[in-house]
Design a protein around this motif. Structure first.
Motif, short mmCIF file in Angstrom:
data_model
loop_
_atom_site.label_atom_id
_atom_site.label_comp_id
_atom_site.label_asym_id
_atom_site.label_seq_id
_atom_site.Cartn_x
_atom_site.Cartn_y
_atom_site.Cartn_z
N VAL A 15 57.39 31.12 13.44
CA VAL A 15 56.33 29.88 12.96
C VAL A 15 55.35 30.34 13.25
CG1 VAL A 15 55.18 27.51 12.80
CG2 VAL A 15 57.41 27.93 12.33
N LEU A 16 55.27 31.18 15.28
CA LEU A 16 54.29 31.26 15.65
C LEU A 16 53.94 32.81 15.29
CD1 LEU A 16 55.43 30.36 19.52
CD2 LEU A 16 53.60 29.32 18.26
N VAL A 17 54.29 33.28 14.90
CA VAL A 17 54.17 34.95 14.45
C VAL A 17 53.07 34.03 13.09
CG1 VAL A 17 55.10 37.16 13.48
CG2 VAL A 17 55.63 35.80 15.45
N LEU A 18 53.93 33.54 12.37
CA LEU A 18 53.13 33.34 10.53
C LEU A 18 51.34 33.07 11.00
CD1 LEU A 18 56.36 32.64 8.84
CD2 LEU A 18 55.39 34.29 8.08
N GLY A 19 52.08 31.87 11.88
CA GLY A 19 50.59 31.36 12.69
C GLY A 19 49.49 32.27 12.68
N LEU A 20 50.37 33.21 14.11
CA LEU A 20 49.28 33.89 14.29
C LEU A 20 48.68 34.95 13.10
CD1 LEU A 20 48.02 34.94 17.17
CD2 LEU A 20 49.77 36.72 17.70
N MET A 21 49.30 35.37 12.30
CA MET A 21 48.87 36.37 10.44
C MET A 21 48.01 35.94 9.85
SD MET A 21 52.88 38.08 9.90
CE MET A 21 52.26 38.40 8.33
N VAL A 22 48.20 34.72 9.90
CA VAL A 22 47.43 33.90 8.81
C VAL A 22 45.69 34.02 9.10
CG1 VAL A 22 46.96 31.74 8.21
CG2 VAL A 22 48.91 32.92 7.47
N MET A 23 45.85 33.85 10.79
CA MET A 23 44.61 33.31 11.78
C MET A 23 44.01 35.05 11.13
SD MET A 23 43.81 32.27 14.81
CE MET A 23 44.51 33.22 16.23
N SER A 24 44.81 36.05 11.87
CA SER A 24 44.01 37.10 12.28
C SER A 24 43.33 37.69 10.40
CB SER A 24 45.43 38.28 12.54
OG SER A 24 45.86 37.91 13.77
N VAL A 25 44.49 37.55 9.27
CA VAL A 25 43.43 37.61 8.87
C VAL A 25 42.07 36.90 7.71
CG1 VAL A 25 44.68 37.54 6.21
CG2 VAL A 25 46.16 38.57 7.22
N ILE A 26 42.59 36.03 8.59
CA ILE A 26 41.32 34.92 8.18
C ILE A 26 40.34 34.81 8.53
CG2 ILE A 26 40.11 32.89 7.70
CD1 ILE A 26 43.09 31.32 7.18
N LEU A 27 40.38 35.97 9.89
CA LEU A 27 39.59 36.18 10.80
C LEU A 27 38.71 37.53 10.75
CD1 LEU A 27 39.96 34.70 14.30
CD2 LEU A 27 38.04 34.19 12.59
N GLY A 28 39.99 38.56 10.14
CA GLY A 28 39.37 40.12 9.28
C GLY A 28 38.76 39.92 8.91
N TRP A 29 39.27 38.53 7.44
CA TRP A 29 38.20 38.95 5.98
C TRP A 29 37.27 38.70 6.11
CZ3 TRP A 29 39.55 40.61 1.74
CH2 TRP A 29 38.92 40.67 0.56
N ASN A 30 36.37 37.42 7.84
CA ASN A 30 35.27 36.32 7.42
C ASN A 30 34.34 38.14 8.24
OD1 ASN A 30 33.65 35.01 7.82
ND2 ASN A 30 34.18 33.99 9.89
N VAL A 31 34.91 38.83 9.51
CA VAL A 31 34.35 39.89 9.55
C VAL A 31 33.52 40.62 9.19
CG1 VAL A 31 34.57 41.10 11.74
CG2 VAL A 31 35.45 39.67 12.15
N LEU A 32 34.98 41.54 7.98
CA LEU A 32 34.89 41.77 7.22
C LEU A 32 33.57 41.84 6.12
CD1 LEU A 32 35.37 44.98 6.61
CD2 LEU A 32 37.41 43.83 4.46
N GLY A 33 33.96 40.37 5.73
CA GLY A 33 32.51 40.01 5.00
C GLY A 33 31.04 39.93 5.48
N ARG A 34 31.44 39.51 6.68
CA ARG A 34 30.53 39.50 7.63
C ARG A 34 29.35 41.07 6.92
NH1 ARG A 34 31.35 36.79 12.78
NH2 ARG A 34 31.69 35.18 11.64
N TYR A 35 30.48 41.72 7.53
CA TYR A 35 29.87 43.47 8.07
C TYR A 35 29.07 43.83 6.87
CZ TYR A 35 29.82 42.22 12.66
OH TYR A 35 29.66 41.76 13.69
N LEU A 36 30.13 43.25 5.23
CA LEU A 36 30.06 44.52 4.43
C LEU A 36 28.71 43.67 3.35
CD1 LEU A 36 33.66 45.95 3.56
CD2 LEU A 36 30.85 46.84 4.69
#
Length: 164
Positions: A15-36
């Motif tokens: 559960v912790l690993v999946l939660g961290l993965m989801v959080m990382s993907v959302i944050l990564g997508w947000n950073v990518l979208g912000r800069y692109l």
């Protein structure tokens, strides 16, 4: 019983690993979208913040199991066997009492926040604050599962010291 405990610990870790993965993907997508594109997801920071709160509380039981919380063992290790065993029982009871109290406080606080909603997601804050009682309840389960080994380890340690 040992197999059930291992399954519980494994499930908690997954559960912790999946939660961290989801959080990382959302944050990564947000950073990518912000800069692109110059745009960001309005809800991403909120999801990341609330995910981190939940991950912290859900992971606290595993941290307890690994001895990652602050502890002072010098006094305990220097005591003779029966006194050390009594201290370990006292420590377990104090932790159990504290964790149960925090579940009660967390439920009370969660219920007080039932009418408030988060800014971006409009999620009832009750579900964000539910991380506290859920995390402390998990800590109670972890403590109960590891208590027998904790008590035996103290006795084994004192027997080794007496023999050595």
């Amino acid at each position: 019983m040992r197999r059930l405990e291992n399954a519980f610990v494994t499930l908690n870790g997954i559960v912790l690993v999946l939660g961290l993965m989801v959080m990382s993907v959302i944050l990564g997508w947000n950073v990518l979208g912000r800069y692109l594109t110059g745009n960001s997801l309005t809800w991403a920071d909120e999801v990341a913040r609330y995910s981190m709160i939940w991950l912290t509380f859900l992971g606290s039981g595993l941290a307890l199991r690994e001895g990652a919380h602050a502890a002072i063992t010098n006094a305990q290790d220097a005591m003779p066997g029966p006194l050390q065993h009594a201290l370990r029982v006292l420590i377990l009871l104090a932790l159990l009492g504290f964790f149960a109290f925090m579940v009660w406080v967390g439920i009370d606080y969660m219920n007080r926040m039932a009418v408030q909603r988060s800014a971006a997601l409009r999620v009832p804050m009750k579900w964000v604050y539910a991380a506290m009682p859920a995390g402390f309840a998990l800590m109670i389960v972890h403590l109960a599962l590891m208590a027998p080994r904790y008590l035996r380890a103290g006795l084994q340690h004192s027997e080794e010291t007496a023999l050595g």
